[in-house]
Design an enzyme around this catalytic site. Structure first.
Site, short mmCIF file in Angstrom:
data_model
loop_
_atom_site.label_atom_id
_atom_site.label_comp_id
_atom_site.label_asym_id
_atom_site.label_seq_id
_atom_site.Cartn_x
_atom_site.Cartn_y
_atom_site.Cartn_z
N ASP A 183 44.95 41.79 25.66
CA ASP A 183 44.29 41.76 26.97
C ASP A 183 45.38 41.80 28.04
O ASP A 183 46.57 41.88 27.70
CB ASP A 183 43.39 40.51 27.11
CG ASP A 183 42.16 40.81 27.96
OD1 ASP A 183 42.34 41.24 29.11
OD2 ASP A 183 41.02 40.62 27.47
N HIS A 254 41.67 46.22 30.46
CA HIS A 254 42.28 45.00 29.88
C HIS A 254 43.63 45.30 29.21
O HIS A 254 43.91 44.83 28.12
CB HIS A 254 41.31 44.36 28.87
CG HIS A 254 40.14 43.70 29.53
ND1 HIS A 254 40.22 42.46 30.13
CD2 HIS A 254 38.86 44.11 29.71
CE1 HIS A 254 39.03 42.12 30.65
NE2 HIS A 254 38.19 43.12 30.41
N GLU A 321 34.78 46.42 30.97
CA GLU A 321 35.37 46.13 32.28
C GLU A 321 36.59 47.00 32.58
O GLU A 321 37.69 46.50 32.76
CB GLU A 321 35.76 44.64 32.35
CG GLU A 321 34.56 43.73 32.20
CD GLU A 321 34.93 42.25 32.24
OE1 GLU A 321 34.13 41.48 32.78
OE2 GLU A 321 35.98 41.86 31.72
C1 TNX Z 1 33.82 38.96 30.36
S1 TNX Z 1 32.76 39.80 27.62
C2 TNX Z 1 34.78 39.55 29.55
C3 TNX Z 1 35.97 38.78 29.18
C4 TNX Z 1 36.04 37.45 29.88
C5 TNX Z 1 34.67 36.80 29.87
C6 TNX Z 1 34.63 35.43 30.48
C7 TNX Z 1 33.72 40.90 27.92
C8 TNX Z 1 33.54 42.07 27.11
N1 TNX Z 1 34.62 40.77 28.92
O1 TNX Z 1 37.12 39.54 29.43
O2 TNX Z 1 36.97 36.65 29.23
O3 TNX Z 1 33.78 37.64 30.59
O4 TNX Z 1 33.39 34.82 30.22
#
Ligand code: TNX
Length: 547
Positions: A183, A254, A321
């Protein structure tokens, strides 16, 4: 009548038969291991031997724990099913597994039936007899994917603690450990051909303390990674416990830790990627991979080494994301969009995912990614981890893709478990033990054909605010017990969950967790040492509707 208080609840447990004598394990007890059961016999001897001090030597006879693989049990309950009985006159206990996994789950049930002291690492009452209830259990899992995600990037988990977590998962009959290995905040797996990924990417100089809006910093440098041997050890330890480790290499978002190590992986025409360091705070990061052939080759190299170490069919490539701002600004990325004919930035994201879907399929593996991979069209054969509610999972399953249900509204264990002022560093919503218990992995209204694509469910443990093992324990337990039952236990009828009964069984389960040394959240709230209010988390009452 003896109450067995099993968690997760078995399919059926008939207690109180009227056979003579009282089933128990004692100094005479032997392990009678049939073909294919040797690994579980070893596990039983090491775990029960440590807790009870009993020798549990090899051998058959009326005092034996008799372990068998049984085609009949396989036919009735599948390879993960088992039948356990203390009513057999020819043995103290018999466990028939549909396959080696089922046998192992049956052995886990035996440990629970012996009482909480059977979970200790040293005997507290040497020489004692270990009574068992008179019981016949028939059991099998509702879902084949009963997962836990551990984010080892935001905070590194030492190998020993991963092994401990595997034992705790196995005690709850969970069978998939999804390791979130990369990440923005850290790259945690050694890749021989790219040593800077861990040489640079595994270390950060400081960390945000608490929620990303908190003004506090922890100025202790943080980092760590697993060597290839560490990974082999984790994978082998998991396999002995019938747990599959699914690795995640998150792309194309990420990725700041990788870009900090190799700046050419980023969009160098719009940001000074050579100045980037491993990220030290939380949230969604704009520094994403550049959509170039060189970047694809680089990640193929990474994944080649990942495939050598992880035998799992599924390989997770993230896909979540991924902000598109840099691709919008980057002339190079825009030229790529035109050259590839993918239309827009979403097309670039799906170009990345489709590439690795084909690449993995060519090597006999299957891609799985977060539900954002649906955007821009999903490659055939790819599976989806549905985290933003049910919606992505429903769309994927109706389109014929396999799905693992892990909606943040229900099974994100980084979210706080109570609205009280003493809860440590809250993230997001309140998710109580009962909220997790009420989670239903198959969305109502899903067609029967689509429902068959729900491989199972997974609880996700993101570790932004969990900087050590006790914090992970606190967030994960006791809710993992509720989750395990959601994943394993069939419901008598849709929606028919007996929360009261579960909470009553939990009274025994807390004693098991005590014996295991788990720093769970006590039902009455955090202990003084566990309290850590504030750090700017915003508690939101829950649960909101799941969409
Ligand atoms: C969303 S769930 C994210 C993570 C974060 C999390 C915190 C996901 C696929 N991505 O990168 O750690 O929320 O709750």
């Amino acid at each position: 009548m003896t109450d067995t208080d099993l968690i997760p609840a078995p399919l059926t447990a008939r207690t109180g038969g009227d056979a003579p004598g009282r089933p128990s394990l004692d100094e005479r007890t032997t392990l009678d291991a049939g073909p294919g059961t040797e690994a579980t016999a070893r596990w039983l001897r090491s775990v029960l031997g440590a807790a009870t001090g009993l020798p549990l030597a090899d051998g058959a006879g009326p005092h034996a724990v008799r372990l068998r693989i049984s085609p009949e049990t396989a036919r009735e309950h599948g390879p993960e099913g088992y039948r356990l009985s203390t009513e057999d006159p020819e043995a103290a206990v018999t466990i028939d597994g549909g396959g080696p996994a089922g046998l192992f789950w049956g052995a886990q049930t035996l440990r629970q039936l012996l009482g909480p002291d059977a979970f200790r690492r040293a005997p507290v009452r040497p020489g004692a007899e270990w009574d068992l209830p008179r019981v016949t259990v028939a059991d099998r899992p509702r879902f084949g994917w009963r997962g836990l995600l551990l984010d080892v990037s935001r905070h590194f988990t030492a190998k020993e603690d991963v092994l401990r977590l595997l034992d705790l998962m196995a005690a709850h009959k969970l069978n998939v450990l999804h390791l979130h290995l990369t990440d923005d905040q850290g790259w945690r797996i050694e890749i021989e051909r790219y040593p800077r990924l861990t040489g640079v990417g595994a270390w950060r100089s400081r960390s945000k303390q608490g929620h990303r809006a908190s003004p506090l910093w922890d100025d202790t440098p943080h980092g760590g990674f697993y060597t290839r041997d560490d990974i082999r050890e984790i994978v082998a330890y998991a396999a002995e416990r019938h747990v599959t480790v699914v690795p995640e290499i998150d792309l194309p978002g990420h990725s700041q830790a990788a870009i900090a190590a190799y700046p050419w992986l980023g969009n160098a025409d719009v940001v000074d990627t050579a100045a980037l360091t491993v990220w030290d705070t939380w949230g969604v990061n704009p520094n994403v991979l550049a959509p170039t052939e060189e970047v694809l080759r680089f990640y193929e190299g990474v994944l080649e080494e990942v495939l050598e170490l992880f035998p799992s069919t599924f390989v997770h490539v993230g896909g979540d994301e991924c902000p598109k701002d840099q691709w919008k600004e980057s002339p190079a990325a825009q030229a790529r969009i035109a050259e590839l004919g993918v239309g827009d930035e979403d097309g670039l994201q799906s170009w990345f995912i489709r590439h690795f879907d084909r690449w993995l399929a060519d090597r006999g593996r299957r891609l799985i990614g977060w539900d954002e991979i649906l955007e821009g069209g999903l490659a055939e054969g790819a599976a989806v981890s549905s985290w933003r509610g049910y919606r992505g999972g429903i769309a994927a399953a109706e389109a014929g893709h396999d799905v693992v249900m892990c909606p943040e509204q229900q099974v994100y264990l980084d979210h706080r478990q109570d609205g009280g002022p003493d809860e440590p560093v809250p993230i997001g919503f309140v998710r109580t033990l009962s909220d997790v218990y009420r989670f239903e992995p198959v969305p109502p209204g899903l067609s029967e054909a689509a429902a068959r694509h729900v491989l199972g469910t997974q609880a996700n443990v993101w570790t932004e605010v969990m900087e050590n093992r006790d914090r992970v324990d606190y967030q994960v337990f006791p809710r993992l017990a509720a989750f395990a039952e959601v994943a394993w236990s069939a419901l008598p009828a849709p929606g028919d969950r007996d929360t009261e009964g579960f909470l009553r069984r939990m009274e025994t389960h807390y004693r098991r967790l005590d014996a295991l040394g788990v720093a769970y959240r006590p039902p009455a709230g955090p202990t003084p040492g566990q309290r850590r209010p504030g750090l700017l988390g915003r508690p939101i009452d829950g649960p909101p509707p799941i969409v």
